[in-house]
Scaffold this active site. Structure first.
Site, mmCIF file in Angstrom:
data_model
loop_
_atom_site.group_PDB
_atom_site.id
_atom_site.type_symbol
_atom_site.label_atom_id
_atom_site.label_comp_id
_atom_site.label_asym_id
_atom_site.label_seq_id
_atom_site.Cartn_x
_atom_site.Cartn_y
_atom_site.Cartn_z
ATOM 1 N N ALA A 1 35.849 33.074 35.711
ATOM 2 C CA ALA A 1 35.396 33.624 34.431
ATOM 3 C C ALA A 1 36.008 32.858 33.266
ATOM 4 O O ALA A 1 37.134 32.351 33.352
ATOM 5 C CB ALA A 1 35.763 35.101 34.341
ATOM 6 N N GLY B 1 35.383 33.704 40.283
ATOM 7 C CA GLY B 1 33.920 33.688 40.254
ATOM 8 C C GLY B 1 33.321 32.385 40.723
ATOM 9 O O GLY B 1 32.188 32.360 41.205
ATOM 10 N N GLU C 1 33.096 32.814 44.321
ATOM 11 C CA GLU C 1 32.073 33.821 44.592
ATOM 12 C C GLU C 1 30.675 33.213 44.537
ATOM 13 O O GLU C 1 29.800 33.574 45.327
ATOM 14 C CB GLU C 1 32.214 34.982 43.607
ATOM 15 C CG GLU C 1 33.420 35.854 43.921
ATOM 16 C CD GLU C 1 33.660 36.952 42.903
ATOM 17 O OE1 GLU C 1 33.797 38.112 43.295
ATOM 18 O OE2 GLU C 1 33.710 36.633 41.690
ATOM 19 N N GLU D 1 41.959 36.898 41.653
ATOM 20 C CA GLU D 1 41.872 37.878 40.573
ATOM 21 C C GLU D 1 43.058 38.834 40.507
ATOM 22 O O GLU D 1 43.408 39.326 39.424
ATOM 23 C CB GLU D 1 40.572 38.686 40.709
ATOM 24 C CG GLU D 1 39.326 37.951 40.298
ATOM 25 C CD GLU D 1 38.721 37.108 41.412
ATOM 26 O OE1 GLU D 1 37.586 36.643 41.256
ATOM 27 O OE2 GLU D 1 39.401 36.918 42.450
#
Length: 329
Positions: A131, A176, A179, A199
């Site tokens: 992010a 992310g 991900e 995270e």
């Protein structure tokens, strides 16, 4: 009951795919002509974009260049390269990048000429740092949840693309970024690349599918250890864990994983495209249900390839001892 639900889900998916194929011919025709791409604010032809060395990496501060989508041509026609291009931000996932990726995924999904997709980075040494925390810090608390939901939905759509997707991880893929790679069918990493869902270092959890996809890929105990410890692993360890399919020695250009992904896409390209899509659907749906329902899903997917022209072309090519020429029909 499980079998009934599975069949209903599959029927809905097959109907949707049939509708997409009906409209994709028109889109494919519109896309089959001369293509131009935005390259640092200027038009560039496909041959310039197909170069893989450092000379092909050109950057721009223009947010329109945060994502570059290349539809390859010639013998590589059917391969789409989606390149993350925010080098100053380490390809961090911003509102604009999510928006651009949504648009790109939608265009790709509707185009039945696309046979495989490579997700890569155009920034040396990084795949995606996760992010955009600088942007996140400016968000009101009420904005964070909706943004994470949009990012999660985007990555889900990436995972739902009907054709094979390959993540080429030539640098760090964190949070992310990993991900996104986990939503792809196949992952290839440079041995020097670092990967992890980190995270918990920020007192949050993976929010774009990581808690669900990582255990499905490497197993529950291993996924828990990596997530709980916020641990990052290199390409070699990721390959040992089954997180990536291949770990390759990085080259001087910093694009070894991309080149291996391109070679794999070239292996996939000659195969029957409808068959590939049905195989992906059968695997993805079948892994979420019991064996009996999975076999019913396979049977339904097999039924979709029987009436195709490609199947007849494959038989004719075998009989005539020549290479088949599949058209996705």
């Amino acid at each position: 009951m499980a079998a009934l639900v599975g069949r209903r889900t599959l029927v809905q998916l097959l109907r949707l795919q049939a509708a997409e194929r009906d409209g994709a011919g028109r889109l494919g025709a519109a896309c089959s002509g001369s293509r131009h791409y935005v390259l640092s604010g200027k038009a560039a032809n496909a041959s310039a974009l197909n170069r893989t060395g450092p000379a092909s990496r050109q950057y721009s501060s223009d947010s329109k260049d945060d994502l570059r989508v290349r539809y390859l041509d010639g013998e590589d026609a059917g391969i789409v390269v989606v390149g993350l291009n925010r080098p100053k931000a380490k390809n961090a996932i911003s509102k604009n990048l999510v928006k651009m990726m949504y648009e790109a995924v939608e265009d790709i999904k509707k185009n039945n000429k696309v046979r495989s997709v490579i997700l890569c980075s155009l920034a040396p040494g990084i795949f995606c740092a996760g992010a955009d925390l600088k942007e996140r810090a400016k968000m009101h608390q009420s904005e964070v949840g909706p943004f994470v939901s949009k990012a999660r939905a985007l990555i889900t759509e990436l995972g739902n693309l009907p054709m094979p997707t390959i993540a080429a991880i030539d640098g760090a893929a964190l949070g992310g970024g990993l991900e996104m790679a986990l939503a792809c069918d196949i992952r290839i990493a440079a041995n020097s690349a670092k990967m992890g869902l980190v995270e918990t270092k920020l007192a949050i959890i993976p929010g774009a599918g990581g808690t669900q996809r990582l255990p499905r890929v490497i197993g529950i105990p291993q996924a828990k250890e990596l997530i709980f410890a916020a641990r990052a692993v290199d390409g070699a360890e990721a390959c040992r864990l089954g997180l990536v399919n291949h770990s390759v020695e990085q080259n001087d250009s910093g694009d070894a994983a991309y080149l291996r992904a391109l070679a794999l896409a070239r292996e996939i390209n000659p195969q029957g495209p409808i068959a590939i899509r049905m195989a992906k659907l059968a695997i993805n749906q079948g892994m979420e249900v019991d064996l009996s329902t999975g076999l019913a899903i396979e049977e339904a997917c097999y039924a979709q390839v029987i009436p195709t022209k490609d199947r007849l072309e494959g038989l004719a090519a075998f009989r005539e001892k020549r290479r088949p020429h599949y058209k996705g029909e």
